[in-house]
Design a protein around this motif. Structure first.
Motif, short mmCIF file in Angstrom:
data_model
loop_
_atom_site.label_atom_id
_atom_site.label_comp_id
_atom_site.label_asym_id
_atom_site.label_seq_id
_atom_site.Cartn_x
_atom_site.Cartn_y
_atom_site.Cartn_z
N SER A 3 0.65 -1.15 0.05
CA SER A 3 0.25 -0.45 0.27
C SER A 3 0.70 1.08 -0.07
O SER A 3 1.94 1.67 0.55
N TRP A 4 0.22 2.80 -1.03
CA TRP A 4 0.63 3.65 -0.68
C TRP A 4 -0.12 4.40 -0.38
O TRP A 4 -1.43 4.81 -0.65
N GLN A 5 0.80 5.83 0.32
CA GLN A 5 -0.39 7.64 -0.25
C GLN A 5 0.91 8.16 -0.23
O GLN A 5 1.97 7.90 0.21
N VAL A 6 0.19 9.10 -1.12
CA VAL A 6 1.08 10.70 -1.04
C VAL A 6 1.32 11.25 0.11
O VAL A 6 0.61 11.29 0.94
N VAL A 7 2.45 11.46 0.59
CA VAL A 7 3.20 12.31 1.72
C VAL A 7 3.65 13.97 0.82
O VAL A 7 3.81 13.69 -0.06
N GLY A 8 3.52 14.65 1.76
CA GLY A 8 3.92 15.78 1.09
C GLY A 8 5.70 16.77 2.25
O GLY A 8 5.87 15.71 2.84
N ILE A 9 6.78 17.10 1.51
CA ILE A 9 7.79 17.32 1.95
C ILE A 9 7.56 19.67 2.43
O ILE A 9 7.40 19.80 0.81
N GLU A 10 7.80 19.62 3.11
CA GLU A 10 7.71 21.10 3.19
C GLU A 10 8.44 21.67 2.48
O GLU A 10 9.66 22.01 2.43
N GLY A 11 7.47 22.51 1.73
CA GLY A 11 8.92 23.09 0.90
C GLY A 11 8.94 22.65 -0.44
O GLY A 11 9.09 23.60 -2.20
N GLY A 12 8.14 21.39 -0.33
CA GLY A 12 8.63 20.69 -2.19
C GLY A 12 8.20 20.02 -3.19
O GLY A 12 8.27 19.97 -3.85
N GLU A 13 6.91 22.00 -2.99
CA GLU A 13 6.24 22.04 -4.32
C GLU A 13 6.37 22.47 -4.97
O GLU A 13 6.12 22.61 -6.36
N ARG A 14 7.24 22.95 -4.92
CA ARG A 14 8.51 24.20 -5.92
C ARG A 14 9.43 23.31 -6.63
O ARG A 14 9.78 23.84 -7.64
N ILE A 15 9.43 21.71 -6.36
CA ILE A 15 10.40 21.16 -6.96
C ILE A 15 10.06 20.17 -7.65
O ILE A 15 8.87 19.47 -7.34
N ALA A 16 10.30 20.33 -8.48
CA ALA A 16 10.14 18.95 -10.47
C ALA A 16 9.66 18.07 -9.99
O ALA A 16 8.80 17.22 -9.88
N GLY A 17 11.02 16.99 -8.78
CA GLY A 17 11.16 15.96 -8.41
C GLY A 17 11.07 14.96 -6.98
O GLY A 17 9.35 15.23 -7.34
N VAL A 18 11.17 15.24 -6.49
CA VAL A 18 11.53 14.41 -4.97
C VAL A 18 10.55 15.35 -4.11
O VAL A 18 9.33 14.75 -3.69
#
Length: 232
Positions: free
Chosen positions: A118-133
């Motif tokens: 199973s998996w779920q999408v997780v966020g990284i603070e500030g990561g929405e600006r980066i195209a990759g990870v």
């Protein structure tokens, strides 16, 4: 006809996931459990195998809004009896056995996995600006096998408490989910998030805690089968 080329014949074995060579995966299907694979990754197969589109059941694997699925993992379901060969632009492949551990990976590096994971999408603070990870991180858990892709042979870095490990955000493939992760810019350049082709370093990830970080010898994203309009 004679040639060293003819030495690259099919390997045999009953193991569910095995490497035909460093860049090609061999999957043995027994008619029971399905295997989930990156859409379009099949390069050859034998036997009676069916390939169908796959979407996560509501509230089940691949938790999160259904509309997030194309961004997270674009998968097909492989069922039937036979052998399937999977590859993606000659990326190096790595088979991992998950035993209820939690592993966070960048979705672009996932080639195949057992349907028991199973998996779920997780966020990284500030990561929405980066195209990759930053935009495509998944936390995977369960019992089963997972196959990851890297550009070249990777580096596994051990992380220990009170000791930071740093890696370029574009080179990070995955890490132990229990690690504390911080994202920081290594340049005051406002274009650092699109740093490829510039003379400065961009974003790096800092890890602390207890676990591992998987880094590939490339600062480019994994090559994709087909870019999807509106998602890049």
């Amino acid at each position: 006809m004679q040639s060293p080329l003819l030495d690259h014949t099919v390997l045999t074995g009953d193991e569910r996931f095995a490497l035909q060579n460093p860049q090609m995966l061999r999957v043995a299907l027994d008619g029971r459990a399905a295997v989930l694979a990156r859409s379009g990754a099949m390069v050859a197969h034998t036997g009676k195998v069916q390939f169908t589109g796959w979407e996560p059941p509501a509230g089940g694997r691949g938790r999160g809004a259904r509309q997030q699925q194309p961004t997270a993992l674009d998968l097909m379901k492989c069922t039937g009896t036979g052998t399937v060969y999977l590859a993606n632009l000659a990326q190096h492949l790595h088979i991992l056995d998950l035993q209820r551990e939690k592993l966070t990976v960048t979705s672009t590096y996932v080639l195949a996995l057992d349907s028991t994971i199973s998996w779920q999408v997780v966020g990284i603070e500030g990561g929405e600006r980066i195209a990759g990870v930053g935009r495509h991180s998944l936390e995977l858990t369960g019992t089963g096998r997972l196959v990851l892709m890297t550009s070249g042979q990777p580096l596994v870095m051990r992380v220990e408490p009170e000791r930071y490990v740093y890696a370029d955000a574009d080179a990070v493939v995955g890490w132990s989910s229990g690690l504390e992760v911080q994202l920081q810019a290594q340049s005051s350049n406002t274009e650092a998030w699109r740093r490829r082709g510039t003379a400065t370093e961009g974003w790096e990830m800092a890890f602390t805690g207890s676990g591992i970080v998987l880094v590939q010898p490339s600062e480019l994203l994994a090559p994709q089968r087909v870019p999807v309009a509106g998602l890049l």
